[in-house]
Design a protein around this motif. Structure first.
Motif, PDB file in Angstrom:
ATOM      1  N   VAL A 124     -12.645  60.982 -13.760  1.00  0.00           N
ATOM      2  CA  VAL A 124     -12.313  61.671 -12.742  1.00  0.00           C
ATOM      3  C   VAL A 124     -12.056  62.995 -12.721  1.00  0.00           C
ATOM      4  O   VAL A 124     -10.816  63.502 -12.930  1.00  0.00           O
ATOM      5  CB  VAL A 124     -10.795  60.667 -11.942  1.00  0.00           C
ATOM      6  CG1 VAL A 124     -10.568  61.075 -10.653  1.00  0.00           C
ATOM      7  CG2 VAL A 124     -11.532  59.578 -12.361  1.00  0.00           C
ATOM      8  N   GLU A 125     -13.049  64.069 -11.635  1.00  0.00           N
ATOM      9  CA  GLU A 125     -12.945  65.056 -11.989  1.00  0.00           C
ATOM     10  C   GLU A 125     -12.979  66.101 -10.350  1.00  0.00           C
ATOM     11  O   GLU A 125     -13.801  65.632  -9.552  1.00  0.00           O
ATOM     12  CB  GLU A 125     -14.316  65.573 -12.890  1.00  0.00           C
ATOM     13  CG  GLU A 125     -14.327  67.165 -13.110  1.00  0.00           C
ATOM     14  CD  GLU A 125     -15.846  67.101 -13.763  1.00  0.00           C
ATOM     15  OE1 GLU A 125     -16.285  68.721 -13.413  1.00  0.00           O
ATOM     16  OE2 GLU A 125     -16.561  66.375 -14.156  1.00  0.00           O
ATOM     17  N   SER A 126     -12.142  66.805 -10.402  1.00  0.00           N
ATOM     18  CA  SER A 126     -12.317  67.981  -9.585  1.00  0.00           C
ATOM     19  C   SER A 126     -11.822  66.627  -8.032  1.00  0.00           C
ATOM     20  O   SER A 126     -12.807  67.624  -7.395  1.00  0.00           O
ATOM     21  CB  SER A 126     -13.179  68.417  -9.532  1.00  0.00           C
ATOM     22  OG  SER A 126     -13.459  69.757 -10.686  1.00  0.00           O
ATOM     23  N   ASN A 127     -11.549  66.173  -8.079  1.00  0.00           N
ATOM     24  CA  ASN A 127     -11.029  65.433  -6.556  1.00  0.00           C
ATOM     25  C   ASN A 127      -9.749  66.224  -5.859  1.00  0.00           C
ATOM     26  O   ASN A 127      -8.958  66.431  -6.392  1.00  0.00           O
ATOM     27  CB  ASN A 127     -10.999  64.145  -6.701  1.00  0.00           C
ATOM     28  CG  ASN A 127     -12.022  63.598  -7.354  1.00  0.00           C
ATOM     29  OD1 ASN A 127     -12.750  62.772  -6.902  1.00  0.00           O
ATOM     30  ND2 ASN A 127     -12.050  62.921  -8.720  1.00  0.00           N
ATOM     31  N   ARG A 128     -10.055  66.683  -4.427  1.00  0.00           N
ATOM     32  CA  ARG A 128      -8.787  66.698  -3.961  1.00  0.00           C
ATOM     33  C   ARG A 128      -7.808  65.118  -3.061  1.00  0.00           C
ATOM     34  O   ARG A 128      -8.719  64.444  -2.132  1.00  0.00           O
ATOM     35  CB  ARG A 128      -8.578  67.873  -2.746  1.00  0.00           C
ATOM     36  CG  ARG A 128      -8.999  69.024  -3.625  1.00  0.00           C
ATOM     37  CD  ARG A 128      -9.424  69.708  -2.687  1.00  0.00           C
ATOM     38  NE  ARG A 128     -10.412  69.408  -1.518  1.00  0.00           N
ATOM     39  CZ  ARG A 128     -10.983  70.344  -0.434  1.00  0.00           C
ATOM     40  NH1 ARG A 128     -10.212  71.330   0.085  1.00  0.00           N
ATOM     41  NH2 ARG A 128     -11.720  70.022   0.112  1.00  0.00           N
TER      42      ARG A 128
END
Length: 279
Positions: free
Chosen positions: A195-199
């Motif tokens: 789970v990477e670089s989500n806002r």
């Protein structure tokens, strides 16, 4: 093309059918309110190599439902609104037992928006139940913009991965999540999920809010090899405290790198920012 139905699904891809593309069309309304069989696109067992791209899908129980199908299923650059449900339907994309296949599935650059909708019975905008990606070509869920949820259900998410006996092998990155109900991203089990670089921005003033992102094996099955990196979240939960992240403690070591929890630079307006990869 415009496809509608007075009962049942608008489009059905039957058992075993392969190599189908649905593109640049309007799909909906599909069936009647309250009819859980009224999907936008119903992909049946064994169907594979399905591409759904640049469509407007509206007024249906679930926009795309794939039960027992095979990878790849590509759902890209679609706009979805008026998701009627009811539970257990109520998704933009629902995989159910999607396994094996020739290459990885992708859910990319889509918009699922409750704001201004007549119906808003969204349970999970994206749900990968019992649908592990391929070990050599993981399911990619990326660059989606997801806003809002059900007015009543307290169990929904924007993105749910890893749940079910065969969950895992997913890459969830660069999604924008605004004021969804309950949970932003849930890793509910499985293996090998990044789970990477989500806002994630969730405010109790807009809806019931619980937690921004979690890793927790809900079914008690295999759960390991997950990473949570470079995410940013601001979650004013319904109990009045910041709750951007939670580790249930039953998935082994979770790699945590460069996340920003309680990021005050985030706001609901970020939903309107179209990723360059989707333009």
């Amino acid at each position: 093309m415009r496809v509608t139905s007075s009962s049942g699904s608008c489009i059905t891809i039957p058992t075993g059918v392969t190599n189908v593309t649905i593109r640049d069309s309007e799909i909906g309304p599909c069936g009647q309110p309250g009819d859980t069989s009224a999907k936008g696109i119903d992909i049946q067992s064994g169907a594979s190599n399905i591409t759904v791209q640049r469509n407007y899908i509206h007024d249906m129980a679930t926009a795309l439902y794939a039960a027992g199908a095979r990878h790849p299923i590509i759902f890209d650059r679609n706009r979805v609104t008026n998701i009627r449900g009811p539970f257990p339907r109520g998704q933009m994309v629902q995989f159910n037992g999607v396994k094996s296949g020739t290459s990885g599935s992708k859910v990319t650059c889509n918009v699922s928006d409750v704001q201004g909708a007549t119906y808003s019975n969204v349970e999970d905008h994206i749900n990968m139940y019992d649908s592990g990606g391929l070990s050599n070509d993981r399911t990619e869920i990326a660059y989606n913009r997801l806003r809002g949820g059900s007015p009543t259900s307290n169990s929904g998410t924007a993105i749910m991965v890893g749940d079910g006996a065969s969950g895992g092998n997913a890459w969830v990155h660069h999604n924008t999540i605004v004021n969804v109900r309950n949970v932003g991203i849930g890793v509910a089990g499985g293996t090998n999920i990044d789970v990477e670089s989500n806002r994630i921005y969730m405010d109790r003033a807009a809806t019931y809010t619980n937690v921004g992102l979690y890793v927790w094996s809900q079914g008690g099955g295999s759960c390991s090899g997950h990473s949570v990196t470079g995410n940013r979240a601001w979650v004013n939960s319904s109990n009045g405290a910041q709750n951007p992240w939670w580790n249930g403690g039953n998935c082994g070591a979770v790699e945590l790198v460069s996340n920003v929890w309680g990021d005050t630079s985030l706001s609901s307006s970020m939903f309107n920012e179209v990723p360059s990869q989707c333009q």
